[in-house]
Scaffold this motif. Sequence first.
Motif, PDB file in Angstrom:
ATOM      1  N   ASN A  13       0.835  -1.216   0.000  1.00 48.53           N
ATOM      2  CA  ASN A  13       0.000   0.000   0.000  1.00 48.53           C
ATOM      3  C   ASN A  13       0.858   1.249   0.000  1.00 48.53           C
ATOM      4  N   LEU A  14       1.914   1.252   0.768  1.00 47.33           N
ATOM      5  CA  LEU A  14       2.796   2.413   0.787  1.00 47.33           C
ATOM      6  C   LEU A  14       3.465   2.622  -0.567  1.00 47.33           C
ATOM      7  N   ALA A  15       3.892   1.513  -1.197  1.00 50.07           N
ATOM      8  CA  ALA A  15       4.510   1.639  -2.525  1.00 50.07           C
ATOM      9  C   ALA A  15       3.510   2.132  -3.559  1.00 50.07           C
ATOM     10  N   MET A  16       2.258   1.620  -3.534  1.00 54.09           N
ATOM     11  CA  MET A  16       1.233   2.078  -4.460  1.00 54.09           C
ATOM     12  C   MET A  16       0.891   3.546  -4.244  1.00 54.09           C
ATOM     13  N   THR A  17       0.833   3.972  -3.005  1.00 51.50           N
ATOM     14  CA  THR A  17       0.545   5.386  -2.720  1.00 51.50           C
ATOM     15  C   THR A  17       1.640   6.287  -3.258  1.00 51.50           C
ATOM     16  N   ILE A  18       2.881   5.886  -3.056  1.00 54.15           N
ATOM     17  CA  ILE A  18       3.990   6.695  -3.582  1.00 54.15           C
ATOM     18  C   ILE A  18       3.971   6.704  -5.099  1.00 54.15           C
ATOM     19  N   TRP A  19       3.640   5.549  -5.726  1.00 51.48           N
ATOM     20  CA  TRP A  19       3.574   5.499  -7.195  1.00 51.48           C
ATOM     21  C   TRP A  19       2.465   6.393  -7.736  1.00 51.48           C
ATOM     22  N   ILE A  20       1.280   6.375  -7.099  1.00 41.92           N
ATOM     23  CA  ILE A  20       0.162   7.224  -7.536  1.00 41.92           C
ATOM     24  C   ILE A  20       0.527   8.695  -7.385  1.00 41.92           C
ATOM     25  N   LEU A  21       1.133   9.060  -6.295  1.00 42.31           N
ATOM     26  CA  LEU A  21       1.558  10.450  -6.105  1.00 42.31           C
ATOM     27  C   LEU A  21       2.569  10.867  -7.159  1.00 42.31           C
ATOM     28  N   LYS A  22       3.435   9.929  -7.548  1.00 40.04           N
ATOM     29  CA  LYS A  22       4.434  10.254  -8.563  1.00 40.04           C
ATOM     30  C   LYS A  22       3.815  10.380  -9.938  1.00 40.04           C
ATOM     31  N   VAL A  23       2.932   9.437 -10.282  1.00 38.94           N
ATOM     32  CA  VAL A  23       2.328   9.454 -11.619  1.00 38.94           C
ATOM     33  C   VAL A  23       1.374  10.631 -11.772  1.00 38.94           C
ATOM     34  N   MET A  24       0.504  10.873 -10.805  1.00 38.41           N
ATOM     35  CA  MET A  24      -0.467  11.958 -10.876  1.00 38.41           C
ATOM     36  C   MET A  24       0.149  13.312 -10.601  1.00 38.41           C
ATOM     37  N   ASN A  25       1.389  13.337 -10.213  1.00 42.13           N
ATOM     38  CA  ASN A  25       2.108  14.585  -9.977  1.00 42.13           C
ATOM     39  C   ASN A  25       1.384  15.449  -8.943  1.00 42.13           C
ATOM     40  N   PHE A  26       1.116  14.873  -7.820  1.00 35.92           N
ATOM     41  CA  PHE A  26       0.480  15.609  -6.741  1.00 35.92           C
ATOM     42  C   PHE A  26       1.492  16.571  -6.116  1.00 35.92           C
ATOM     43  N   THR A  27       1.060  17.807  -5.973  1.00 31.69           N
ATOM     44  CA  THR A  27       1.885  18.816  -5.319  1.00 31.69           C
ATOM     45  C   THR A  27       1.019  19.589  -4.334  1.00 31.69           C
TER      46      THR A  27
END
Length: 312
Positions: free
Chosen positions: A63-77
């Motif tokens: 879950n932590l890896a998926m959350t970091i991947w989603i934040l990276k792909v969606m470019n959350f700032t």
Amino acid sequence: MDRSTNLDIEELKMTREQYILATQQNNLPRTENAQLYPVGIYGWRKRCLYFFVLLLLVTMIVNLAMTIWILKVMNFTVDGMGNLRVTKKGIRLEGISEFLLPLYVKEIHSRKDSPLVLQSDRNVTVNARNHMGQLTGQLTVGADAVEAQCKRFEVRASEDGRVLFSADEDEITIGAEKLKVTGTEGAVFGHSVETPHIRAEPSQDLRLESPTRSLIMEAPRGVQVSAAAGDFKATCRKELHLQSTEGEIFLNADTIRLGNLPTGSFSSSLPSSSSSRQTVYELCVCPNGKLYLSPAGVGSTCQSSSNICLWS
């Protein structure tokens, strides 16, 4: 002294009794079949517990890896997500954006240095509704046509806001200084046309035509047709009528020619030379108003009983 001595003796007696009791308890025989109950989790329960703890740890890591991947792909700032930026004035989108469901906004505008493009695989529809949710206006841009549905449609000039084109159920108004029709077939009007001036382009011909019906030009104070630098021609297949109910028909020109007029015959008792060629004719008018030519003579050669007047 006697009291303190008695107290000491009693304390010695109590200490001796406690020692004897303790010694007797240690010398008691122990039973060989005594059952021991271990404290804790052992066996398959312990293995299941370790398995569930390991599974929970793996799930947390995934879950932590998926959350970091989603934040990276969606470019959350801190300011927004990807091309979406949240500002004080609203939401700002950069680049190409796709909307799969209806979009409800108050205002859409592009940057100062780039255009605003709305694109769809089928059509683009813009609806306007009132406070009750009823549709008051609609603009649809489709593959075959551009349709506008509203009470009144207006096109205004960008400089002074002057109405260039307006249309409603009653009339269509064109406010431009000049209406230009460049089609090869011209403009086709199903009903009457009211205009103060019709003019062709420079070095071009003006043609008013009705292929199957009549062409009527009416004006309460007169109709003026002028050709300042060319000819004026009126051609018809059957009859051309010039009629004035109260006034007169005035022809003013240096030369007036009437071509293809019939020529009548005139019999005279005076001898004439057969070799001479007739070049001068007299214009005669029948009682019914028909014109014909008669060879000119010394006197009038017009005859009311001429064959032309009889057969007309």
